[in-house]
Design an enzyme around this catalytic site. Structure first.
Site, mmCIF file in Angstrom:
data_model
loop_
_atom_site.group_PDB
_atom_site.id
_atom_site.type_symbol
_atom_site.label_atom_id
_atom_site.label_comp_id
_atom_site.label_asym_id
_atom_site.label_seq_id
_atom_site.Cartn_x
_atom_site.Cartn_y
_atom_site.Cartn_z
ATOM 1 N N HIS A 27 -1.660 9.408 10.858
ATOM 2 C CA HIS A 27 -1.804 9.957 9.502
ATOM 3 C C HIS A 27 -3.122 9.497 8.882
ATOM 4 C CE1 HIS A 27 -0.378 5.864 8.865
ATOM 5 N NE2 HIS A 27 -1.105 5.924 7.751
ATOM 6 N N HIS A 31 -9.763 7.492 7.227
ATOM 7 C CA HIS A 31 -9.720 7.203 8.663
ATOM 8 C C HIS A 31 -8.307 7.418 9.173
ATOM 9 C CE1 HIS A 31 -8.272 3.472 6.847
ATOM 10 N NE2 HIS A 31 -7.589 3.297 7.967
HETATM 11 P P1 2AM Z 1 -4.348 1.466 8.222
HETATM 12 O O1 2AM Z 1 -4.001 2.722 8.924
HETATM 13 O O2 2AM Z 1 -5.819 1.252 8.106
HETATM 14 O O3 2AM Z 1 -3.600 0.268 8.726
HETATM 15 C C1 2AM Z 1 0.712 2.333 5.665
HETATM 16 O O4 2AM Z 1 0.705 0.960 5.813
HETATM 17 C C2 2AM Z 1 -0.692 2.871 5.537
HETATM 18 O O5 2AM Z 1 -1.323 2.290 4.411
HETATM 19 C C3 2AM Z 1 -1.592 2.627 6.726
HETATM 20 O O6 2AM Z 1 -2.340 3.795 6.955
HETATM 21 C C4 2AM Z 1 -2.507 1.512 6.305
HETATM 22 O O7 2AM Z 1 -3.836 1.669 6.724
HETATM 23 C C5 2AM Z 1 -2.509 1.628 4.804
HETATM 24 N N1 2AM Z 1 -2.510 0.327 4.179
HETATM 25 C C6 2AM Z 1 -1.736 -0.717 4.485
HETATM 26 N N2 2AM Z 1 -2.004 -1.757 3.675
HETATM 27 C C7 2AM Z 1 -2.979 -1.354 2.840
HETATM 28 C C8 2AM Z 1 -3.685 -1.962 1.779
HETATM 29 N N3 2AM Z 1 -3.445 -3.202 1.371
HETATM 30 N N4 2AM Z 1 -4.630 -1.229 1.165
HETATM 31 C C9 2AM Z 1 -4.902 0.023 1.538
HETATM 32 N N5 2AM Z 1 -4.259 0.658 2.539
HETATM 33 C C10 2AM Z 1 -3.311 -0.026 3.176
#
Ligand code: 2AM
Length: 169
Positions: free
Chosen positions: A39, A121
């Site tokens: 996603h 991303h």
């Molecule tokens: P990632 O794909 O770069 O790990 C669910 O956890 C989604 O939210 C994931 O896509 C994750 O990104 C993102 N995510 C998790 N923790 C986050 C944070 N503290 N700030 C922004 N995005 C976050």
């Protein structure tokens, strides 16, 4: 519950991204994100109480994004958590506008504010052992996106799992 708003790739693109994730894992090691979990996060909300989540669901169901096309043409990494991702080499104005508009709505509902930096991303690997993306083949995919999804994230022993709570129109 831990919530976030995202775009979900259509099935054909999901399969292409899954194939890239396999290539990346062969090169870099680490944990590959399962196809069904791929996603693009637009807004990470963190912990949200049930009553607020219900309000979010109603709000999202009233949203009708115009949609756009996002060109995915680069590999990237986030060094510290060992993330390998694919995204765009130039900022995408439609995605940036969507993210800003979403945060306007979210802030009006009392949900904090946007991050200082938005790097669209799609995470393919977590805890990569080598961030050697220069050895990976070029990427050039187009994502025709429109509907938004509100997802709940659970942490299991082998990594996060996501449950769809609602979608926009
Ligand atoms: P990632 O794909 O770069 O790990 C669910 O956890 C989604 O939210 C994931 O896509 C994750 O990104 C993102 N995510 C998790 N923790 C986050 C944070 N503290 N700030 C922004 N995005 C976050």
């Amino acid at each position: 519950m831990r919530l976030f708003l995202a775009l979900e790739p259509p099935p054909a693109l999901r399969a292409r991204l899954g194939a890239l994730a396999d290539l990346a894992q062969a090169q870099c090691g680490g944990r590959r994100v399962p196809d069904e979990s791929l996603h693009l996060t637009l807004a990470f909300l963190g912990e949200v109480e049930t009553a607020r989540a219900e309000t979010l669901i109603e709000w999202l169901q009233g949203e009708a994004p115009q949609g756009g096309e996002w060109r995915l043409d680069r590999w990237g990494t986030f060094r510290r958590p060992g993330i390998v991702w694919v995204g765009g080499s130039t900022p995408d104005p439609a995605l940036a506008a969507l993210q800003a508009r979403l945060w306007d709505g979210l802030e009006a509902l009392g949900h904090g504010g946007p991050p200082t930096r938005f790097v669209p991303h799609i995470t393919l690997l977590r805890r990569a052992r080598r961030l050697s993306i220069e050895a990976l083949p070029p990427v050039d995919l187009t994502w025709r996106w429109r509907r938004l999804t509100l997802l709940r994230s659970f942490t299991l022993d082998d990594g996060p799992r996501y449950e769809v709570l609602a979608r926009s129109a």
